[in-house]
Every structure is written in structure tokens, then in C-alpha cells.
Motif scaffolding. Sequence first.
Motif, PDB file in Angstrom:
ATOM      1  N   GLY A  96      33.170 -99.818 -27.988  1.00 37.36           N
ATOM      2  CA  GLY A  96      34.495 -99.388 -28.429  1.00 37.36           C
ATOM      3  C   GLY A  96      35.129-100.425 -29.346  1.00 37.36           C
ATOM      4  N   GLN A  97      36.254-100.050 -29.938  1.00 34.97           N
ATOM      5  CA  GLN A  97      36.981-100.929 -30.858  1.00 34.97           C
ATOM      6  C   GLN A  97      38.187-101.515 -30.140  1.00 34.97           C
ATOM      7  OE1 GLN A  97      37.822 -98.169 -34.030  1.00 34.97           O
ATOM      8  NE2 GLN A  97      35.981 -98.779 -35.139  1.00 34.97           N
ATOM      9  N   TRP A  98      38.070-102.756 -29.727  1.00 32.20           N
ATOM     10  CA  TRP A  98      39.098-103.418 -28.930  1.00 32.20           C
ATOM     11  C   TRP A  98      39.947-104.358 -29.769  1.00 32.20           C
ATOM     12  CZ3 TRP A  98      40.046-101.980 -24.045  1.00 32.20           C
ATOM     13  CH2 TRP A  98      39.078-101.220 -23.410  1.00 32.20           C
ATOM     14  N   GLU A  99      41.228-104.357 -29.494  1.00 30.03           N
ATOM     15  CA  GLU A  99      42.159-105.327 -30.088  1.00 30.03           C
ATOM     16  C   GLU A  99      42.407-106.394 -29.019  1.00 30.03           C
ATOM     17  OE1 GLU A  99      44.753-107.183 -32.723  1.00 30.03           O
ATOM     18  OE2 GLU A  99      43.457-105.471 -33.138  1.00 30.03           O
ATOM     19  N   HIS A 100      42.170-107.640 -29.397  1.00 29.53           N
ATOM     20  CA  HIS A 100      42.393-108.763 -28.484  1.00 29.53           C
ATOM     21  C   HIS A 100      43.543-109.596 -29.039  1.00 29.53           C
ATOM     22  CE1 HIS A 100      38.707-108.153 -26.086  1.00 29.53           C
ATOM     23  NE2 HIS A 100      38.217-107.701 -27.230  1.00 29.53           N
ATOM     24  N   ARG A 101      44.654-109.591 -28.305  1.00 23.04           N
ATOM     25  CA  ARG A 101      45.810-110.398 -28.686  1.00 23.04           C
ATOM     26  C   ARG A 101      46.032-111.455 -27.617  1.00 23.04           C
ATOM     27  NH1 ARG A 101      50.220-105.687 -29.536  1.00 23.04           N
ATOM     28  NH2 ARG A 101      51.164-106.956 -27.921  1.00 23.04           N
ATOM     29  N   GLU A 102      46.633-112.556 -27.996  1.00 26.39           N
ATOM     30  CA  GLU A 102      46.905-113.606 -27.020  1.00 26.39           C
ATOM     31  C   GLU A 102      48.044-113.233 -26.085  1.00 26.39           C
ATOM     32  OE1 GLU A 102      47.330-117.515 -28.639  1.00 26.39           O
ATOM     33  OE2 GLU A 102      45.613-117.264 -29.974  1.00 26.39           O
ATOM     34  N   ASP A 103      48.945-112.371 -26.542  1.00 29.35           N
ATOM     35  CA  ASP A 103      50.141-112.054 -25.765  1.00 29.35           C
ATOM     36  C   ASP A 103      50.036-110.764 -24.957  1.00 29.35           C
ATOM     37  OD1 ASP A 103      50.102-110.398 -28.011  1.00 29.35           O
ATOM     38  OD2 ASP A 103      52.299-110.287 -28.099  1.00 29.35           O
ATOM     39  N   ALA A 104      48.838-110.166 -24.883  1.00 29.15           N
ATOM     40  CA  ALA A 104      48.712-108.880 -24.181  1.00 29.15           C
ATOM     41  C   ALA A 104      47.275-108.672 -23.721  1.00 29.15           C
ATOM     42  CB  ALA A 104      49.121-107.746 -25.112  1.00 29.15           C
ATOM     43  N   PRO A 105      47.091-107.793 -22.756  1.00 26.14           N
ATOM     44  CA  PRO A 105      45.724-107.425 -22.374  1.00 26.14           C
ATOM     45  C   PRO A 105      45.040-106.706 -23.539  1.00 26.14           C
ATOM     46  CG  PRO A 105      47.301-106.716 -20.704  1.00 26.14           C
ATOM     47  CD  PRO A 105      48.090-107.148 -21.904  1.00 26.14           C
ATOM     48  N   PRO A 106      43.706-106.712 -23.581  1.00 30.96           N
ATOM     49  CA  PRO A 106      43.014-105.996 -24.653  1.00 30.96           C
ATOM     50  C   PRO A 106      43.274-104.493 -24.572  1.00 30.96           C
ATOM     51  CG  PRO A 106      41.454-106.822 -23.033  1.00 30.96           C
ATOM     52  CD  PRO A 106      42.786-107.340 -22.647  1.00 30.96           C
ATOM     53  N   TYR A 107      43.268-103.844 -25.753  1.00 27.99           N
ATOM     54  CA  TYR A 107      43.452-102.392 -25.757  1.00 27.99           C
ATOM     55  C   TYR A 107      42.548-101.760 -26.807  1.00 27.99           C
ATOM     56  CZ  TYR A 107      46.697-103.294 -29.625  1.00 27.99           C
ATOM     57  OH  TYR A 107      47.270-103.717 -30.798  1.00 27.99           O
ATOM     58  N   LEU A 108      42.192-100.500 -26.542  1.00 30.28           N
ATOM     59  CA  LEU A 108      41.339 -99.734 -27.451  1.00 30.28           C
ATOM     60  C   LEU A 108      42.160 -99.258 -28.640  1.00 30.28           C
ATOM     61  CD1 LEU A 108      39.200 -97.511 -25.080  1.00 30.28           C
ATOM     62  CD2 LEU A 108      38.323 -98.947 -26.915  1.00 30.28           C
ATOM     63  N   LEU A 109      41.702 -99.566 -29.828  1.00 31.81           N
ATOM     64  CA  LEU A 109      42.436 -99.187 -31.028  1.00 31.81           C
ATOM     65  C   LEU A 109      42.537 -97.678 -31.206  1.00 31.81           C
ATOM     66  CD1 LEU A 109      41.073-101.854 -33.521  1.00 31.81           C
ATOM     67  CD2 LEU A 109      43.383-101.694 -32.574  1.00 31.81           C
ATOM     68  N   ASP A 110      41.525 -96.930 -30.779  1.00 29.21           N
ATOM     69  CA  ASP A 110      41.532 -95.480 -30.986  1.00 29.21           C
ATOM     70  C   ASP A 110      41.612 -94.685 -29.686  1.00 29.21           C
ATOM     71  OD1 ASP A 110      39.016 -96.285 -30.197  1.00 29.21           O
ATOM     72  OD2 ASP A 110      37.937 -95.022 -31.609  1.00 29.21           O
ATOM     73  N   ALA A 111      42.244 -95.272 -28.673  1.00 25.51           N
ATOM     74  CA  ALA A 111      42.436 -94.554 -27.410  1.00 25.51           C
ATOM     75  C   ALA A 111      43.382 -93.375 -27.619  1.00 25.51           C
ATOM     76  CB  ALA A 111      43.003 -95.492 -26.349  1.00 25.51           C
ATOM     77  N   GLN A 112      43.327 -92.424 -26.719  1.00 25.22           N
ATOM     78  CA  GLN A 112      44.243 -91.280 -26.726  1.00 25.22           C
ATOM     79  C   GLN A 112      45.684 -91.796 -26.702  1.00 25.22           C
ATOM     80  OE1 GLN A 112      43.259 -87.522 -26.215  1.00 25.22           O
ATOM     81  NE2 GLN A 112      44.985 -87.924 -27.492  1.00 25.22           N
ATOM     82  N   ALA A 113      45.908 -92.756 -25.826  1.00 29.65           N
ATOM     83  CA  ALA A 113      47.196 -93.452 -25.738  1.00 29.65           C
ATOM     84  C   ALA A 113      46.946 -94.814 -25.103  1.00 29.65           C
ATOM     85  CB  ALA A 113      48.210 -92.661 -24.923  1.00 29.65           C
ATOM     86  N   VAL A 114      47.760 -95.780 -25.479  1.00 30.64           N
ATOM     87  CA  VAL A 114      47.700 -97.127 -24.926  1.00 30.64           C
ATOM     88  C   VAL A 114      49.086 -97.451 -24.394  1.00 30.64           C
ATOM     89  CG1 VAL A 114      47.486 -99.571 -25.519  1.00 30.64           C
ATOM     90  CG2 VAL A 114      45.874 -97.923 -26.470  1.00 30.64           C
ATOM     91  N   LEU A 115      49.148 -97.887 -23.141  1.00 25.47           N
ATOM     92  CA  LEU A 115      50.417 -98.247 -22.531  1.00 25.47           C
ATOM     93  C   LEU A 115      50.302 -99.671 -21.989  1.00 25.47           C
ATOM     94  CD1 LEU A 115      49.843 -94.963 -21.373  1.00 25.47           C
ATOM     95  CD2 LEU A 115      52.279 -95.300 -21.631  1.00 25.47           C
ATOM     96  N   LEU A 116      50.963-100.589 -22.656  1.00 23.50           N
ATOM     97  CA  LEU A 116      50.975-101.986 -22.222  1.00 23.50           C
ATOM     98  C   LEU A 116      52.119-102.153 -21.228  1.00 23.50           C
ATOM     99  CD1 LEU A 116      50.382-103.316 -25.779  1.00 23.50           C
ATOM    100  CD2 LEU A 116      48.846-103.763 -23.868  1.00 23.50           C
ATOM    101  N   CYS A 117      51.792-102.665 -20.048  1.00 29.98           N
ATOM    102  CA  CYS A 117      52.754-102.708 -18.955  1.00 29.98           C
ATOM    103  C   CYS A 117      52.949-104.109 -18.391  1.00 29.98           C
ATOM    104  CB  CYS A 117      52.264-101.821 -17.801  1.00 29.98           C
ATOM    105  SG  CYS A 117      52.029-100.099 -18.239  1.00 29.98           S
ATOM    106  N   GLU A 118      54.144-104.337 -17.902  1.00 27.63           N
ATOM    107  CA  GLU A 118      54.478-105.539 -17.155  1.00 27.63           C
ATOM    108  C   GLU A 118      54.454-105.163 -15.676  1.00 27.63           C
ATOM    109  OE1 GLU A 118      58.681-107.625 -16.248  1.00 27.63           O
ATOM    110  OE2 GLU A 118      58.170-107.435 -18.369  1.00 27.63           O
ATOM    111  N   ARG A 119      53.677-105.911 -14.883  1.00 26.96           N
ATOM    112  CA  ARG A 119      53.605-105.600 -13.450  1.00 26.96           C
ATOM    113  C   ARG A 119      54.968-105.824 -12.809  1.00 26.96           C
ATOM    114  NH1 ARG A 119      53.353-108.859  -9.584  1.00 26.96           N
ATOM    115  NH2 ARG A 119      52.281-110.530 -10.689  1.00 26.96           N
ATOM    116  N   ARG A 120      55.430-104.826 -12.040  1.00 27.92           N
ATOM    117  CA  ARG A 120      56.739-104.896 -11.410  1.00 27.92           C
ATOM    118  C   ARG A 120      56.685-104.905  -9.885  1.00 27.92           C
ATOM    119  NH1 ARG A 120      61.361-103.719 -14.373  1.00 27.92           N
ATOM    120  NH2 ARG A 120      61.140-104.928 -16.281  1.00 27.92           N
ATOM    121  N   GLN A 121      55.749-104.144  -9.332  1.00 29.36           N
ATOM    122  CA  GLN A 121      55.725-104.042  -7.872  1.00 29.36           C
ATOM    123  C   GLN A 121      54.326-103.693  -7.393  1.00 29.36           C
ATOM    124  OE1 GLN A 121      58.738-101.425  -6.345  1.00 29.36           O
ATOM    125  NE2 GLN A 121      58.101-101.682  -4.226  1.00 29.36           N
TER     126      GLN A 121
END
Length: 158
Positions: A96-121
Motif C-alpha cells: 500500500g501507499q503509506w504516509e509517514h509523518r513525525e506528528d501522526a500515526p502512518p495512514y494510507l494515502l488512498d484509503a476509503q477514509a482516514v481518521l486520525l484520532c487522539e486517545r481519550r478513554q
Amino acid sequence: MALDQDFKLAMRRLAATVNIITIRDGDRPMGMAATAVSSLAADPPSLLVCVNQTASMHNLLIEAEAFCINILHQDQHDVATVFSDTKMRDARFATGQWEHREDAPPYLLDAQAVLLCERRQLITFATHTICIGAVREIRLRDDIDPLLYVDGRFARAG
């Protein structure tokens, strides 16, 4: 038949979108396939993911400050297969095509949807931990054709 067996058979009939949950463990990306993902609230935008406590990524996920839910598109069957197979752990982020950023978990560039989350509970229930995340960033793919999982195999909507 026993209740637990009937429950498993019933859940095989519950179609679910295939997701890849990712975190960053220091400099190392980690990920796992999951279908136990659900929206929780629109205000604030939040999701939950349920992870078995025996999963190899469980402890890292519950300690991570952030996680990403990558909702897979139908054409990402290969990504789902690699992330579902523990023997292919080393090939996960090579597929797959992954984006690796220092400030976030890796995510798929062409995913159906990407939701970057902060753990709350975190909530423990029986054999699983429910991880609730507040959505901080969203990326959407224009064409909608999610990869589903039902009756022990990948499927297509419609």
C-alpha cells in the motif's frame, strides 16, 4: 447449540468494514486489521475500536496517545490480507501507499477514509479493551466502495 456458538454464528452475518488501525511506537509504525470499529458521537467527532487483549498490538495501542483508523477501499484487499496475517508482519507497511509523518500515526494515502484520532478513554470489558478516540483530522477518498468482511471472507457492498 450453546449461546457462545450461536453468538459467533450470528456475528459472521454482521457485515463490517475492514479497517487498518495504526500507531507509532517511537519511530516504528505498527498496525493491525480490525472490523470492531464504530462511530461513537458527532459532537465531538469520536470513534471507538475494540481490541482483544491477546492481540500483539494491544498494549502498544492502549499506551499510544494517537491512533489512526484507515477504512479500506475495495481495491485494498492486499493490504487487508497482509495486515491480517501475523506471518507477514514485516511486509505490512511495504504493502500500500503509506504516509509517514513525525506528528501522526502512518495512514494510507488512498484509503476509503482516514481518521486520525487522539486517545481519550479506555474501557475494559471481558477479553477486550474499548479504545475511544477524538477525531483530529480526516482525509476522504472521492469514490465510495468499501471493503467488507462477512461470513469469514472479504466482500463488496452492493
